[in-house]
Scaffold this motif. Structure first.
Motif, PDB file in Angstrom:
ATOM      1  N   ILE A 245     -29.843  -0.681  -4.916  1.00  0.00           N
ATOM      2  CA  ILE A 245     -29.290  -0.836  -6.395  1.00  0.00           C
ATOM      3  C   ILE A 245     -29.878  -2.304  -6.489  1.00  0.00           C
ATOM      4  N   ASP A 246     -30.339  -2.343  -7.852  1.00  0.00           N
ATOM      5  CA  ASP A 246     -31.064  -3.948  -8.091  1.00  0.00           C
ATOM      6  C   ASP A 246     -29.495  -4.692  -8.586  1.00  0.00           C
ATOM      7  N   GLU A 247     -29.758  -5.937  -8.323  1.00  0.00           N
ATOM      8  CA  GLU A 247     -28.770  -6.897  -9.181  1.00  0.00           C
ATOM      9  C   GLU A 247     -29.097  -6.662 -10.784  1.00  0.00           C
ATOM     10  N   PRO A 248     -28.317  -6.603 -11.800  1.00  0.00           N
ATOM     11  CA  PRO A 248     -26.762  -7.074 -11.458  1.00  0.00           C
ATOM     12  C   PRO A 248     -26.032  -5.659 -11.608  1.00  0.00           C
ATOM     13  N   TRP A 249     -26.405  -4.718 -11.060  1.00  0.00           N
ATOM     14  CA  TRP A 249     -25.723  -3.273 -10.981  1.00  0.00           C
ATOM     15  C   TRP A 249     -24.876  -3.199  -9.675  1.00  0.00           C
ATOM     16  N   ARG A 250     -25.123  -3.920  -8.622  1.00  0.00           N
ATOM     17  CA  ARG A 250     -24.401  -3.607  -7.572  1.00  0.00           C
ATOM     18  C   ARG A 250     -22.604  -3.698  -7.237  1.00  0.00           C
TER      19      ARG A 250
ATOM     20  N   ALA B  22     -25.789  14.535  -4.712  1.00  0.00           N
ATOM     21  CA  ALA B  22     -25.969  14.141  -3.345  1.00  0.00           C
ATOM     22  C   ALA B  22     -24.545  13.576  -2.714  1.00  0.00           C
ATOM     23  N   ASP B  23     -24.398  13.821  -1.442  1.00  0.00           N
ATOM     24  CA  ASP B  23     -23.394  13.421  -0.741  1.00  0.00           C
ATOM     25  C   ASP B  23     -23.272  12.096  -0.166  1.00  0.00           C
ATOM     26  N   VAL B  24     -22.535  11.108  -0.128  1.00  0.00           N
ATOM     27  CA  VAL B  24     -22.609   9.824   0.087  1.00  0.00           C
ATOM     28  C   VAL B  24     -22.315   9.774   1.672  1.00  0.00           C
ATOM     29  N   VAL B  25     -23.096   9.150   2.459  1.00  0.00           N
ATOM     30  CA  VAL B  25     -22.886   9.107   4.018  1.00  0.00           C
ATOM     31  C   VAL B  25     -22.299   7.630   4.154  1.00  0.00           C
TER      32      VAL B  25
ATOM     33  N   SER C  40     -26.837  -0.870  -1.548  1.00  0.00           N
ATOM     34  CA  SER C  40     -27.418   0.410  -1.500  1.00  0.00           C
ATOM     35  C   SER C  40     -26.346   1.541  -1.186  1.00  0.00           C
ATOM     36  N   VAL C  41     -26.806   2.719  -1.293  1.00  0.00           N
ATOM     37  CA  VAL C  41     -25.992   3.989  -0.885  1.00  0.00           C
ATOM     38  C   VAL C  41     -26.818   4.954  -0.328  1.00  0.00           C
ATOM     39  N   THR C  42     -26.409   5.278   0.934  1.00  0.00           N
ATOM     40  CA  THR C  42     -27.190   6.183   1.804  1.00  0.00           C
ATOM     41  C   THR C  42     -26.668   7.678   1.463  1.00  0.00           C
ATOM     42  N   VAL C  43     -27.357   8.718   0.996  1.00  0.00           N
ATOM     43  CA  VAL C  43     -26.954  10.029   0.935  1.00  0.00           C
ATOM     44  C   VAL C  43     -27.889  11.121   1.536  1.00  0.00           C
TER      45      VAL C  43
END
Lengths: 154, 154
Positions: free
Chosen positions: B58-63, B119-122, B128-131
């Protein structure tokens, strides 16, 4: 990123982002969604399978893309929430002070205000499809229709 | 609208549309999807719940918009299929001569090439998010993340 506490559609505590000047990709509206809801205030919170009939009007030259859609087809409908602001990253959705990240919500307010709904096809004409299950305001711009998959992962 | 029978990625009988010059709305890429699939050829036909780990950066500024997303959350992931052509209204998907309207397919080729996957979030980090569950090519531009609803009509 700014912490705000004032009006202009912003609720207490909500966090707004400075949107970048650049844009990266461009959308073409491919039709319009006709619903009985004349304002956002009249829209239900979510579309229901037994909701009112809505008509998705398809512009030339995309009408031949309707081939294969029949009554009973389930469609994923993508549309552009043209009335929504795009800069809130945390939202106070219930006016109760608890902040929710925009990605944990389905609120219309998001960096790219693309809505995704599922609708059941009632009838198909050459230039339009009539469905139930939508909850958007009359005149909403259409971005895409896709066959809805039964599988969750698609 | 033109009937074609030649190459340039076009299969026999496919129908292409002349895209309008105008564009109506603009998208901002808000991040990138990192997957083990280095080319479209390596991508599976659809993401599976037990598929490989993929990381959504995810880029700034959306984190700050990630607030509230936790392991086990199901996310709808919208991304831009930047490699797809946009002008096919009828497609010969199985190379068998039968033409399908683009709206009756989930093919990447569509007037506005927005993909929607679940997607399922791990795990979740600050940026970031890992899925699991994605099937797109490494580097695909991210458009949105939304809480996935269990209800079909949402």
């Amino acid at each position: 990123m700014t912490q705000t506490t004032t009006s202009d559609g912003i609720r207490p505590g909500e966090v707004i982002a400075a949107l970048p000047e650049r844009t990266d990709a461009r959308l073409v509206y491919i039709g319009r969604i006709r619903t009985p809801f004349r304002s956002r205030k009249e829209c239900p919170r979510r579309g229901e399978p037994d909701g009112p009939l809505c008509t998705i009007e398809i512009d030339e030259p995309w009408r031949p893309a309707l081939k294969g859609i029949t009554p009973g087809t389930r469609l994923q409908v993508l549309y552009w929430m043209h009335l929504a602001r795009r800069d809130l990253v945390q939202q106070n959705v219930e006016h109760k002070g608890a902040l929710h990240g925009t990605f944990s919500l389905r609120s219309p307010v998001r960096p790219n205000p693309i809505a995704s709904s599922v609708a059941d096809v009632v009838s198909v004409a050459e230039t339009s499809v009539t469905v139930r299950g939508l909850d958007c305001v009359d005149g909403t711009p259409l971005l895409d229709l896709k066959r809805e998959s039964c599988a969750a992962h698609d």
